[in-house]
Design an enzyme around this catalytic site. Structure first.
Site, PDB file in Angstrom:
ATOM      1  N   CYS A   1      -3.035   1.320 -13.214  1.00 39.23           N
ATOM      2  CA  CYS A   1      -3.029   1.117 -11.766  1.00 39.23           C
ATOM      3  C   CYS A   1      -4.269   1.835 -11.245  1.00 39.23           C
ATOM      4  CB  CYS A   1      -1.740   1.629 -11.150  1.00 39.23           C
ATOM      5  SG  CYS A   1      -1.246   3.280 -11.669  1.00 39.23           S
ATOM      6  N   SER A   2      -4.119   2.768 -10.352  1.00 36.59           N
ATOM      7  CA  SER A   2      -5.275   3.538  -9.894  1.00 36.59           C
ATOM      8  C   SER A   2      -5.401   4.818 -10.708  1.00 36.59           C
ATOM      9  CB  SER A   2      -5.134   3.862  -8.404  1.00 36.59           C
ATOM     10  OG  SER A   2      -6.228   4.625  -7.961  1.00 36.59           O
TER      11      SER A   2
ATOM     12  N   GLU B   1       0.822  -1.203   0.000  1.00 38.41           N
ATOM     13  CA  GLU B   1       0.000   0.000   0.000  1.00 38.41           C
ATOM     14  C   GLU B   1       0.858   1.257   0.000  1.00 38.41           C
ATOM     15  OE1 GLU B   1      -3.479   2.071   2.769  1.00 38.41           O
ATOM     16  OE2 GLU B   1      -2.754   0.051   3.187  1.00 38.41           O
TER      17      GLU B   1
ATOM     18  N   GLY C   1      -3.122   5.632 -13.016  1.00 37.06           N
ATOM     19  CA  GLY C   1      -2.556   5.386 -14.335  1.00 37.06           C
ATOM     20  C   GLY C   1      -1.287   6.154 -14.599  1.00 37.06           C
ATOM     21  N   VAL C   2      -0.578   6.551 -13.554  1.00 38.80           N
ATOM     22  CA  VAL C   2       0.668   7.292 -13.750  1.00 38.80           C
ATOM     23  C   VAL C   2       1.808   6.741 -12.902  1.00 38.80           C
ATOM     24  CG1 VAL C   2      -0.392   9.448 -14.514  1.00 38.80           C
ATOM     25  CG2 VAL C   2      -0.111   9.022 -12.066  1.00 38.80           C
ATOM     26  N   GLY C   3       1.554   6.349 -11.664  1.00 34.09           N
ATOM     27  CA  GLY C   3       2.624   5.936 -10.762  1.00 34.09           C
ATOM     28  C   GLY C   3       3.179   4.567 -11.095  1.00 34.09           C
ATOM     29  N   ARG C   4       2.484   3.545 -10.640  1.00 36.32           N
ATOM     30  CA  ARG C   4       2.935   2.181 -10.896  1.00 36.32           C
ATOM     31  C   ARG C   4       2.901   1.855 -12.388  1.00 36.32           C
ATOM     32  NH1 ARG C   4      -0.600  -0.822  -6.096  1.00 36.32           N
ATOM     33  NH2 ARG C   4      -0.155   0.708  -4.470  1.00 36.32           N
TER      34      ARG C   4
ATOM     35  N   GLN D   1       5.474   8.406 -10.324  1.00 34.26           N
ATOM     36  CA  GLN D   1       4.975   9.559  -9.583  1.00 34.26           C
ATOM     37  C   GLN D   1       5.839   9.957  -8.397  1.00 34.26           C
ATOM     38  OE1 GLN D   1       0.913   8.917  -8.585  1.00 34.26           O
ATOM     39  NE2 GLN D   1       0.409  11.075  -8.539  1.00 34.26           N
TER      40      GLN D   1
END
Length: 1174
Positions: free
Chosen positions: A1108-1109, A1067, A1111-1114, A1152
């Site tokens: 992902c959530s 998390e 759409g940029v970090g993971r 991110q």
């Protein structure tokens, strides 16, 4: 010579054991579906049961088991503790195994999980239809009506009720009269209409509650004879052991609390009653039957006796109206009810309860009286058990391909070639498998490796685990001041050191946090292996290519990226560029005084013997063409010089520095007159270095001078002459006053690279334009962006990789101060620095400090400007070991921090998101600050519901060595955008969906479940014009692979879509299991090759959909990691910040957080180390 163990060689003189070491277990589920698992011959029944449980997402495995037909065509439960193959070979009539309920509960409301209740419903319906539970005609009609409602839904969905005649509604062989059967069917149809609106879970719950009140519920009996020789049926039920006489006598029940002991002797089964001093014996068919009945009754006795209090006092209320939704992933919270231990059916040993006779383990034994491990072993780690079941058996399976040995690579047990019946389905927010990856099944595209391959992987894994124990802390840097002091003294901001997991200001707007530890005693510690990586060796060709990475021909690689080829790296040596100082640079500029004091002591106590320098600069100044010089500006936003340890061409001779650099008018220097730092060339000069070229220095802060961030203002580039140097040509001496500042209003675009200069389009040399167009790693949409045409792209040499000097894009953190204040106004910043001015140092004096450190203190940064005539020169690529050292050095010295901060998070110009900001599209964005650019957004065919054809998704295209990598980065679907999501999948021809998040994390929704859950009703879900069906699912430890069938309801066309979900991302922070993440990337590559091989070769390969959530970090981590690994495989230049900048020009804010950026470095290091071991 005879072989040991009686082995005989064939004529081929070879002996193959692979065919004798595997077992294909064919298991029939309660819905009559067959699944197959490839196991080893030593795999136990428990492992097979757990494989089925994973396949069904079943956590409450307590109540279920496996059974088979023996050679007398009788049902026999599998001994879960013994190898399955041996039992089937010895006792079974056929190799098919059946899944079913072995322990019944007094009330189905005690069942916690919905899938458990569904399997219970299937079992009870099977018992009714097979006649195991007798019922009257009225009861049969009532149950049939509920079953039809549960299985088929409301009656008004069908034109007539005639379809009911095609299905088995009543017990087999029960109704022979056609007229009676027709009347009963009509009554069932009327009941079906009566139950309209009743949901499937409600109907199933009513069905089970009706059955549990019937005689015969939970009973299992076997033929025997009593002491008088009368035929009876003896078995176990909820209350105890019952005896039913076939002569009409009333049945007798020996309740569990009345039974003191049970035993068997030969073909006799005996009961010892507690309140009577007598033993009641029953004679069975044979000794095996007596032993089996005894084992079964012992297990039932222990189960129900230990459950009695819990089941009676437990006040668990299950809402029967709760709907089974294919999109709901949240599971019921754990109740205080504690499952009892699995009952024991033993062959040897003694039953430790009231019994003294010998018995054998049929089920998993448990001495502690709690039934914990049968549930938790499938969904969480047994921390208190150290990875072992309480009876001592290791969590992993004894299968051929999931070798039961401590090793970093574990291949999942493969399955049969049928891709429609593979896999396990254990992806839930609270389900992170840790130890047990025993009977998982890989998909069809990854075949079963042979025995030799498995053994090689085992040996390789052991060697790798041994090598992995080494750390980088053996570098001889302990004598430097910073390394010999406590972390609180060295680092200027203890709050970062103490609270590294808290979100940084740069990431305060997003749910990700900064977790990179700046105070780690080991700069790059190997993470602790939490679990074996399953499937990590599924794609050997992906990593085997690294063996020949340095041998690839490179005449067409980087033709216009001109730089001096670096010499080979020497053997490992101590650190070479004052890491004790460079670490300070990447924390913050908010407290410069603290940094000043630390750096002052570090510089003052720096000694030659603490950091012997084995490398020297190859080049410390930039050759400038006339056109280049005409537009050269100096940026004083403080570029930190991280000097390469791979360049040995030059030795530092002398340095001079003006007392006030900002006040000196620009002066040119010739080739022989090099200001600030003199170099003595030890390599042959290239023919391109002619007298007409000029050399200029980039003013950048060094380790010591990055104490105060200056402003964003730009001043003249200073050229100084060394006294005694040759006089430069007259044309070179003319000052260029017009270069003092940037044109007003000119936007500053900072790219990742050692040199960032903004120029008007007309002044960009043709060679530099060609370099932008022919870069080996470039975006295909690059030429369409006008703002990039005016930029000088940075050089991408290996030396640039080790150059930490890149400008900070975080302008809010910069203080507007001229550089003259830095150099002249603060004379006491660092007392250990040499005095400013024209003072000369001899070679010996310079050598005491070392060329790398001295150049860093002068603000020098390694960078080369590509020359027009150098385009033909091809540099020698570094080997994998050298690249690994470079990456590790950047992590170790903290260079990654400033490198990441200088990369723009989004476009400065031409970054409009007008369509995304329309009011009607606001609800389609999960986050209002993460939007797709108009020119690269995915455009859907407009519909009535979505007239703009908008979805929060971006096209990302990157070319590596002429191979285009095509991605679509999108946010996790919302409940109202699932239809748009599947429309995008259909229209874009998506074959692979890479999901890098769970549905929920920390109680917050990360992505709506847009695909049906395996084991749910019909495994299908419909979104608009598309019907999605889950065919199979396989869990591979840290990721799960699901096969989906997508059908267009209007045209009837069908496609196969692969869903690859990474399940191991925490998390907060990033995964610790690097090899697990690499195995996920390898899985993506495997499926991509599989889909590309089966698609039309003339059509372009479809893009990879990553989300992902937001759409940029993971998502950015996956894309950046794949592209950089491709650069390594194609022996391309590794410029991570430049590639990330390219990605962010197509979708904002990719990768991110700093933690994620650092994670990419660690992944690449692990990839290089793994490829080196192959």
């Amino acid at each position: 010579m005879p072989l040991p163990f009686g082995l005989k060689l064939k004529r081929t003189r070879r002996y193959t054991v692979s065919s004798k070491s595997c077992l294909v277990a064919r298991i029939q589920l309660l819905n009559n579906e067959f699944v197959e698992f490839t196991l080893s011959v030593e795999s136990t029944g428990q492992e097979s049961l757990e494989a089925v449980a994973q396949r069904l997402e079943l956590r409450e495995v307590t109540y279920f088991s496996l059974w088979y037909y023996n050679k007398q065509n009788q049902r026999r439960w599998v001994d879960l503790e013994k190898p399955l193959k041996k039992q089937l070979d010895k006792y079974a009539l056929e190799p098919t195994v059946y899944f079913g309920v072995v322990f019944y509960v007094p009330s189905v409301s005690q069942l916690q999980q919905e899938i458990t209740r569904y399997q219970y419903y299937l079992q009870l319906k099977k018992d009714i239809l097979e006649g195991s539970i007798p019922c009257t005609l009225e009861q049969a009609i009532q149950l049939a009506g509920l079953a039809v409602q549960a299985d088929f839904g409301d009656f008004d969905q069908y034109e007539s009720q005639d379809f009911l005649q095609k299905f088995a509604l009543f017990p087999v062989g029960w109704l022979q009269d056609e007229k009676v059967l027709e009347e009963a069917t009509q009554k069932v149809a009327l009941l079906h209409q009566k139950y309209r609106g009743l949901t499937a879970p409600d109907a199933e719950m009513l069905y089970m509650q009706e059955v549990e009140r019937m005689d015969g519920y939970g009973e299992e009996s076997y033929p025997a004879k009593d002491s008088q020789g009368s035929d009876i049926s003896i078995g176990a039920c909820l209350e105890g052991i019952f005896v039913k006489h076939k002569n009409g006598r009333h049945p007798v029940v020996f309740r569990w609390h009345d039974i003191a002991n049970m035993s068997h002797n030969k073909s006799f089964f005996a009961l010892e009653l507690a309140n009577k001093e007598e033993t009641i014996q029953f004679q069975t068919e044979d000794m095996e039957t007596a032993k089996y009945i005894w084992r079964l009754c012992v297990a039932r006795h222990k189960f129900y006796r230990l459950n009695q209090c819990n089941l009676q006092t437990q006040t668990v209320t299950v809402n029967p109206i709760r709907r089974r939704s294919s999109s709901r992933m949240s599971l019921p919270k754990p109740q205080p009810y504690v499952m009892p231990p699995p009952p024991q059916l033993h062959y040897n040993g003694h039953y430790t309860e009231p019994y003294a006779s010998s018995q054998d383990n049929l089920f998993v034994p448990n001495q502690n009286g709690y039934y914990c491990h049968s549930q938790t072993s499938l969904d969480r780690a047994q921390i208190d058990l150290n990875g072992r079941i309480r009876n001592g058996s290791v969590y992993s399976a004894h299968s051929t391909n999931s070798l039961n040995n401590p090793q970093p690579y574990l291949q999942p047990s493969p399955m049969s070639s049928n891709p429609s019946i593979t896999g396990s389905d254990v992806m839930r927010p609270d389900y992170l498998p840790s130890h047990r990856h025993s009977a998982v099944i890989p998909p069809s595209y990854r075949p079963t490796p042979d025995y030799e391959t498995v053994m090689k992987q085992l040996n390789r894994g052991l060697v790798h685990a041994e090598r992995q124990s080494h750390s980088l802390r053996n570098l001889n840097i302990g004598s430097s001041y910073a390394y010999s002091r406590p972390a609180a003294l060295v680092y200027s901001q203890p709050e970062i050191r103490e609270h590294a997991q808290l979100p940084s200001p740069a990431a305060a707007h997003c749910p990700f946090s900064l977790s990179y530890s700046f105070h780690s005693p080991s700069p790059y510690p190997y993470p602790a292996e939490r679990r074996p990586v399953v499937g990590a060796v599924s794609v050997p060709e992906l990593t085997n290519a690294q063996l020949q990475a340095q041998d690839y021909p490179s005449p067409n690689i980087m033709r216009t990226q001109v730089y001096r080829p670096p010499p080979p790296y020497p053997p490992p040596r101590p650190a070479n560029s004052t890491p004790d100082l460079s670490r300070h640079l990447y924390i913050s500029s908010s407290n410069p005084d603290l940094i000043t004091r630390r750096v002052h002591h570090s510089v003052q106590t720096f000694q030659e013997d603490s950091l012997p320098v084995a490398h020297s600069l190859q080049e410390v100044s930039e050759p400038l063409t006339a056109a280049r010089h005409a537009q050269l500006h100096k940026r004083n936003s403080i570029e930190v010089a991280g000097l390469s340890h791979g360049l040995e061409g030059l030795r530092l001779k002398e340095r001079t520095l003006s007392a006030s650099a900002a006040e000196v008018a620009p002066r040119a220097v010739s080739v022989g007159s090099q200001p600030s730092v003199f170099t003595e060339r030890t390599q042959r000069e290239g023919p391109e270095e002619a007298e007409g070229l000029r050399y200029g220095h980039k003013k950048s802060l060094s380790d010591a001078t990055m104490l105060i961030h200056s402003s964003e203002e730009e001043e003249d580039e200073d050229f100084e002459e060394e006294s005694g140097a040759r006089a430069p040509p007259a044309r070179a001496r003319e000052p260029r006053p017009g270069l003092a500042q940037d044109p007003p209003g000119c936007p500053r675009v900072l790219l990742a690279g050692p040199l960032h200069i903004l120029e008007p389009k007309a002044h960009v040399p043709d060679a530099e334009k060609r370099m932008m167009d022919s870069s080996p790693v470039r975006t295909t949409a690059e030429a369409q962006r006008p703002w990039r045409d005016g930029l000088l792209m940075p050089s991408m040499s290996e030396s640039d990789l080790t150059t930490s000097g890149r400008y900070r894009a975080r302008r809010d953190s910069l203080k507007k101060r001229p550089v003259s204040d830095l150099l002249s106004g603060k004379k006491n910043i660092v007392e250990g620095l040499p005095p400013l001015g024209g003072m000369k140092k001899t070679r010996v004096d310079a050598k005491k400090i070392g060329p790398l450190k001295l150049a860093a203190l002068n603000g020098l940064s390694l960078s080369r400007v590509p020359l027009p005539d150098e385009g033909k020169e091809v540099a020698t690529r570094a080997t994998n070991d050298e690249r690994c050292k470079i990456l590790e050095q950047r992590l170790e010295q903290g260079m990654v921090f400033t490198e990441y901060e200088r990369i723009l998070k989004k476009r400065l110009v031409d970054g409009e998101c007008s369509t995304a900001r329309l009011p009607e599209n606001a609800e389609r964005n999960r986050f209002q600050d993460v939007l797709p650019y108009d020119d690269v957004r995915v455009e859907l065919v407009p519909t009535k519901e979505n007239n703009t054809g908008y979805i929060n998704a971006s096209h990302i295209k990157v070319s590596v060595s002429g191979i285009e990598w095509d991605y679509i980065a999108t946010q996790g679907p919302l409940q109202n955008t699932c239809q748009d999501f599947w429309q995008m999948v259909w229209e874009q021809g998506i074959a692979i969906i890479a999901m890098v998040t769970a549905e929920e994390e920390g109680g917050r929704e990360k992505s709506f479940r847009y695909w049906p859950r395996l084991g749910s009703r019909h495994n299908t879900v419909t979104y608009g014009r598309f019907k999605i069906t889950t065919r199979f699912r396989t869990d591979s430890g840290c990721y799960a692979t699901t096969g989906l069938k997508m059908k267009h309801l209007l045209t009837g066309q069908e496609r196969t879509v692969w869903h690859l979900q990474y399940t191991d991302w925490p998390e907060h922070g990033c995964p610790e299991d690097l090899k697990g993440f690499l195995s996920y990337l390898e899985e993506i590559q495997s499926v991509r090759r599989h889909t590309n091989s089966t698609s039309d070769p003339q059509s372009p390969n479809p893009p990879l959909l990553v989300h992902c959530s937001a759409g940029v970090g993971r998502t950015g981590v996956v894309i950046l990691s794949e592209i950089m690994i491709a650069c390594l495989e194609h022996n391309e230049v590794l410029d991570i910040p430049r590639v990330l900048d390219m990605l962010r020009q197509q979708r904002m804010m990719l990768v991110q957080t700093l933690c994620q950026y650092t994670f990419v470095y660690r992944v690449l290091i692990q990839f290089l180390k793994s490829s080196r071991l192959i």
